[in-house]
Design a protein around this motif. Structure first.
Motif, short mmCIF file in Angstrom:
data_model
loop_
_atom_site.label_atom_id
_atom_site.label_comp_id
_atom_site.label_asym_id
_atom_site.label_seq_id
_atom_site.Cartn_x
_atom_site.Cartn_y
_atom_site.Cartn_z
N LEU A 64 1.08 -2.43 -3.04
CA LEU A 64 -0.27 -1.90 -3.65
C LEU A 64 -1.42 -1.38 -2.97
O LEU A 64 -1.86 -0.23 -2.98
N ALA A 65 -1.67 -2.03 -1.83
CA ALA A 65 -2.68 -1.48 -0.80
C ALA A 65 -1.98 0.00 -0.22
O ALA A 65 -2.86 1.06 0.03
N LEU A 66 -0.59 -0.14 0.13
CA LEU A 66 -0.19 0.96 0.51
C LEU A 66 -0.19 2.20 -0.63
O LEU A 66 -0.56 3.46 -0.34
N LEU A 67 0.12 1.97 -1.77
CA LEU A 67 -0.31 2.83 -2.88
C LEU A 67 -1.70 3.41 -2.76
O LEU A 67 -1.80 4.58 -2.86
N TYR A 68 -2.55 2.64 -2.64
CA TYR A 68 -4.21 3.24 -2.69
C TYR A 68 -4.27 3.88 -1.38
O TYR A 68 -5.04 4.94 -1.70
N ASP A 69 -3.73 3.59 -0.25
CA ASP A 69 -3.97 4.20 0.83
C ASP A 69 -3.22 5.67 0.89
O ASP A 69 -3.74 6.56 1.77
N VAL A 70 -2.45 6.05 -0.09
CA VAL A 70 -1.95 7.54 -0.26
C VAL A 70 -2.92 8.28 -0.44
O VAL A 70 -2.76 9.38 0.19
N PHE A 71 -3.99 8.10 -1.34
CA PHE A 71 -5.11 9.10 -1.59
C PHE A 71 -5.92 9.49 -0.50
O PHE A 71 -5.99 10.75 -0.18
N PRO A 72 -6.40 8.68 0.34
CA PRO A 72 -7.32 9.16 1.46
C PRO A 72 -6.66 9.86 2.54
O PRO A 72 -6.89 10.89 3.13
N VAL A 73 -5.22 9.47 2.69
CA VAL A 73 -4.22 10.17 3.71
C VAL A 73 -3.82 11.46 3.10
O VAL A 73 -3.66 12.39 3.96
N ALA A 88 -5.21 4.57 9.88
CA ALA A 88 -5.09 3.31 9.58
C ALA A 88 -5.56 2.48 10.93
O ALA A 88 -6.19 1.50 10.87
N VAL A 89 -5.53 3.14 12.08
CA VAL A 89 -5.88 2.40 13.13
C VAL A 89 -7.27 2.21 13.28
O VAL A 89 -7.66 1.07 13.78
N GLY A 141 -10.56 -4.50 9.95
CA GLY A 141 -9.54 -5.15 9.98
C GLY A 141 -8.62 -4.65 8.48
O GLY A 141 -7.88 -5.17 8.01
N GLN A 142 -9.39 -3.67 7.86
CA GLN A 142 -8.89 -2.97 6.39
C GLN A 142 -9.13 -1.87 6.15
O GLN A 142 -9.87 -1.00 6.84
N THR A 143 -7.92 -1.21 5.62
CA THR A 143 -8.07 0.33 5.04
C THR A 143 -8.87 0.30 3.91
O THR A 143 -8.85 -0.88 3.07
N ILE A 144 -8.94 1.42 3.25
CA ILE A 144 -9.49 1.44 1.81
C ILE A 144 -8.66 0.77 0.80
O ILE A 144 -9.03 -0.03 0.11
N GLY A 145 -7.42 0.89 0.95
CA GLY A 145 -6.35 0.26 0.03
C GLY A 145 -6.46 -1.12 0.15
O GLY A 145 -6.05 -1.89 -0.52
N MET A 146 -6.54 -1.72 1.21
CA MET A 146 -6.46 -3.15 1.45
C MET A 146 -7.81 -3.72 0.92
O MET A 146 -7.73 -5.19 0.38
N ARG A 147 -8.91 -3.21 0.75
CA ARG A 147 -10.34 -3.64 0.27
C ARG A 147 -10.11 -4.59 -1.02
O ARG A 147 -10.42 -5.63 -1.37
N PRO A 148 -9.79 -3.89 -2.06
CA PRO A 148 -9.63 -4.51 -3.22
C PRO A 148 -8.74 -5.78 -3.43
O PRO A 148 -8.87 -6.56 -4.25
#
Length: 145
Positions: A16-25, A65-66, A73-80
């Motif tokens: 789910l976090a990876l899916l969310y992170d697709v958008f900013p990337v 990501a880095v 410790g978090q990307t945008i997708g990891m926060r929710p």
């Protein structure tokens, strides 16, 4: 029990976090693609320019990501999902460890996500990139309301 001692989150939270992170990337990739198109026109479609563009895309996603992991410790997708990357001992991971995490995670995705799926059979729910970088993903507790 401290968060870093808990078992790593289930693979579903990671996906789910990876899916969310697709958008900013994707937004970063659109900017890079626009720059390449402005500079080189249709020459980007193949050859060395195409490989360079791919390398820039990979590096931009890595920087996103880095930088995010290093900053908080978090990307945008990891926060929710309250996911966080920490060193195996619970400390803040080094930049080198985070780049190793990104590189092994990228390789894992190229292999059909095999390194992610490995977390299903790993006793500690660690993926290949967790093990290679000596980091782990944790799921923090909800704040008390």
């Amino acid at each position: 029990m401290p968060d870093h001692e808990r078992p790593s989150p289930l693979i579903g939270w990671r996906l789910l976090a990876l899916l969310y992170d697709v958008f900013p990337v994707l937004a970063l990739w659109f900017l890079a693609a626009a720059a390449f198109t402005l500079a080189l026109g249709d020459a980007v479609r193949g050859g060395a320019a195409g490989l360079l563009e791919f390398a820039v895309f990979w590096a931009m996603a890595g920087l996103y990501a880095v930088f995010s992991w290093r900053r908080g410790g978090q990307t945008i997708g990891m926060r929710p999902w309250r996911l966080q990357v920490v060193a195996a001992n619970g400390a803040r991971p080094t930049t080198g460890a985070l780049w190793r995490r990104y590189a092994v995670g990228s390789l894992s995705l190229l292999l059909g996500g095999l390194g992610f799926w490995w977390a299903w059979i790993d006793r500690s729910r660690l993926s290949w990139h967790d093990r290679a970088s000596k980091t782990r993903m944790t799921r923090t507790q909800k704040p008390a309301s």
